[in-house]
Design an enzyme around this catalytic site. Sequence first.
Site, PDB file in Angstrom:
ATOM      1  CG  HIS A   1      -1.794  -1.169   1.332  1.00 54.93           C
ATOM      2  ND1 HIS A   1      -2.419  -1.566   2.491  1.00 54.93           N
ATOM      3  CD2 HIS A   1      -2.169  -2.096   0.397  1.00 54.93           C
ATOM      4  CE1 HIS A   1      -3.124  -2.650   2.270  1.00 54.93           C
ATOM      5  NE2 HIS A   1      -2.993  -2.997   1.006  1.00 54.93           N
TER       6      HIS A   1
ATOM      7  CE1 TYR B   1       0.721  -1.325  10.390  1.00 52.62           C
ATOM      8  CE2 TYR B   1       2.101  -0.494   8.628  1.00 52.62           C
ATOM      9  CZ  TYR B   1       1.327  -1.495   9.172  1.00 52.62           C
ATOM     10  OH  TYR B   1       1.167  -2.673   8.488  1.00 52.62           O
TER      11      TYR B   1
HETATM   12  C1  T46 Z   1      -4.694   2.167   6.938  1.00 51.96           C
HETATM   13  C2  T46 Z   1      -6.095   2.441   7.435  1.00 51.96           C
HETATM   14  C3  T46 Z   1      -7.147   1.588   7.153  1.00 51.96           C
HETATM   15  N1  T46 Z   1      -8.396   1.885   7.633  1.00 51.96           N
HETATM   16  C4  T46 Z   1      -9.503   0.953   7.357  1.00 51.96           C
HETATM   17  C5  T46 Z   1      -9.684   0.554   5.906  1.00 51.96           C
HETATM   18  C6  T46 Z   1     -10.209  -0.860   6.022  1.00 51.96           C
HETATM   19  O1  T46 Z   1     -11.605  -0.828   6.232  1.00 51.96           O
HETATM   20  C7  T46 Z   1      -9.559  -1.406   7.292  1.00 51.96           C
HETATM   21  C8  T46 Z   1      -8.357  -2.252   7.001  1.00 51.96           C
HETATM   22  O2  T46 Z   1      -7.545  -1.507   6.100  1.00 51.96           O
HETATM   23  P1  T46 Z   1      -6.434  -2.262   5.258  1.00 51.96           P
HETATM   24  O3  T46 Z   1      -7.013  -3.541   4.714  1.00 51.96           O
HETATM   25  O4  T46 Z   1      -5.853  -1.273   4.273  1.00 51.96           O
HETATM   26  O5  T46 Z   1      -5.376  -2.608   6.379  1.00 51.96           O
HETATM   27  P2  T46 Z   1      -3.924  -3.179   6.079  1.00 51.96           P
HETATM   28  O6  T46 Z   1      -3.983  -4.195   4.999  1.00 51.96           O
HETATM   29  O7  T46 Z   1      -3.356  -3.549   7.398  1.00 51.96           O
HETATM   30  O8  T46 Z   1      -3.146  -1.940   5.501  1.00 51.96           O
HETATM   31  C9  T46 Z   1      -2.173  -1.285   6.287  1.00 51.96           C
HETATM   32  O9  T46 Z   1      -1.044  -2.090   6.248  1.00 51.96           O
HETATM   33  C10 T46 Z   1      -0.268  -1.896   5.083  1.00 51.96           C
HETATM   34  C11 T46 Z   1       0.790  -2.970   5.019  1.00 51.96           C
HETATM   35  C12 T46 Z   1       0.271  -0.505   5.121  1.00 51.96           C
HETATM   36  O10 T46 Z   1       1.440  -0.222   4.898  1.00 51.96           O
HETATM   37  C13 T46 Z   1      -0.682   0.560   5.398  1.00 51.96           C
HETATM   38  O11 T46 Z   1      -0.210   1.370   6.457  1.00 51.96           O
HETATM   39  C14 T46 Z   1      -2.041   0.122   5.736  1.00 51.96           C
HETATM   40  O12 T46 Z   1      -2.734   0.207   4.514  1.00 51.96           O
HETATM   41  O13 T46 Z   1      -9.167  -0.248   8.047  1.00 51.96           O
HETATM   42  C15 T46 Z   1      -8.661   3.003   8.374  1.00 51.96           C
HETATM   43  O14 T46 Z   1      -9.813   3.237   8.797  1.00 51.96           O
HETATM   44  N2  T46 Z   1      -7.634   3.848   8.659  1.00 51.96           N
HETATM   45  C16 T46 Z   1      -6.358   3.620   8.230  1.00 51.96           C
HETATM   46  O15 T46 Z   1      -5.461   4.440   8.523  1.00 51.96           O
END
Ligand code: T46
Length: 186
Positions: free
Chosen positions: A65, A135
């Site tokens: 991401h 993070y």
């Molecule tokens: C990053 C973020 C996500 N969200 C919500 C969006 C989704 O509904 C849920 C999970 O998000 P996501 O699937 O993008 O989470 P990760 O896959 O852990 O992503 C994170 O981990 C990868 C490895 C990264 O480097 C980024 O910092 C970040 O995108 O949380 C939020 O509400 N706020 C936030 O700041």
Amino acid sequence: MRHFSFIDTLLTGLKIVERQRIGDTRGFLSRLLCTEELAAAGWEKPVVQINHTYTAREGTVRGMHFQHAPHSEMKLVSCLHGAVWDVAVDLRADSDTFLQWHAERLSAENNRALLIPEGFAHGFQALTDDVELLYCHSAAYAPESEVGLNPLDARLAIAWPLPVTELSARDAAHPPISEEMEGVRV
Ligand SMILES: Cc1cn([C@H]2C[C@H](O)[C@@H](COP(=O)(O)OP(=O)(O)O[C@H]3O[C@H](C)C(=O)[C@H](O)[C@H]3O)O2)c(=O)[nH]c1=O
């Protein structure tokens, strides 16, 4: 007393952070963030958000991401429990190492973190069950500007150390990087 030491990588600006542990018979104290020491390593903006993720299963991959300008962000990624293989991909259009990646093992016991400059995609693979990451972000979450690369993309050829046991539908659905690299250079 300095709490952090920084190790450069081959990708300019991407640094491994070794965090001091100050121990005694009760346990230890370890600093997670120090704006003064981080500024010396290139962290120029305030920390505006801190996220905590829990990943249950060994082999799970999250990523890759990044956010496009004007929401580009630096990240400081620390592992509080378990271990991860943490990967940053250089997407800077003018970089000699464009599309190259660096991986670092971060774990609760090695007390290492990764300082990721703007212009990088980030992802990781859980090397254990029950992984917790913290993070620090230099920009607010901006879903409208957040994009992802498929962590299994052949053009990235990230050598994930374990079989991938879980990937979100969103991450699995990221289209392969095209020949023209549209949307990839930041
Ligand atoms: C990053 C973020 C996500 N969200 C919500 C969006 C989704 O509904 C849920 C999970 O998000 P996501 O699937 O993008 O989470 P990760 O896959 O852990 O992503 C994170 O981990 C990868 C490895 C990264 O480097 C980024 O910092 C970040 O995108 O949380 C939020 O509400 N706020 C936030 O700041």
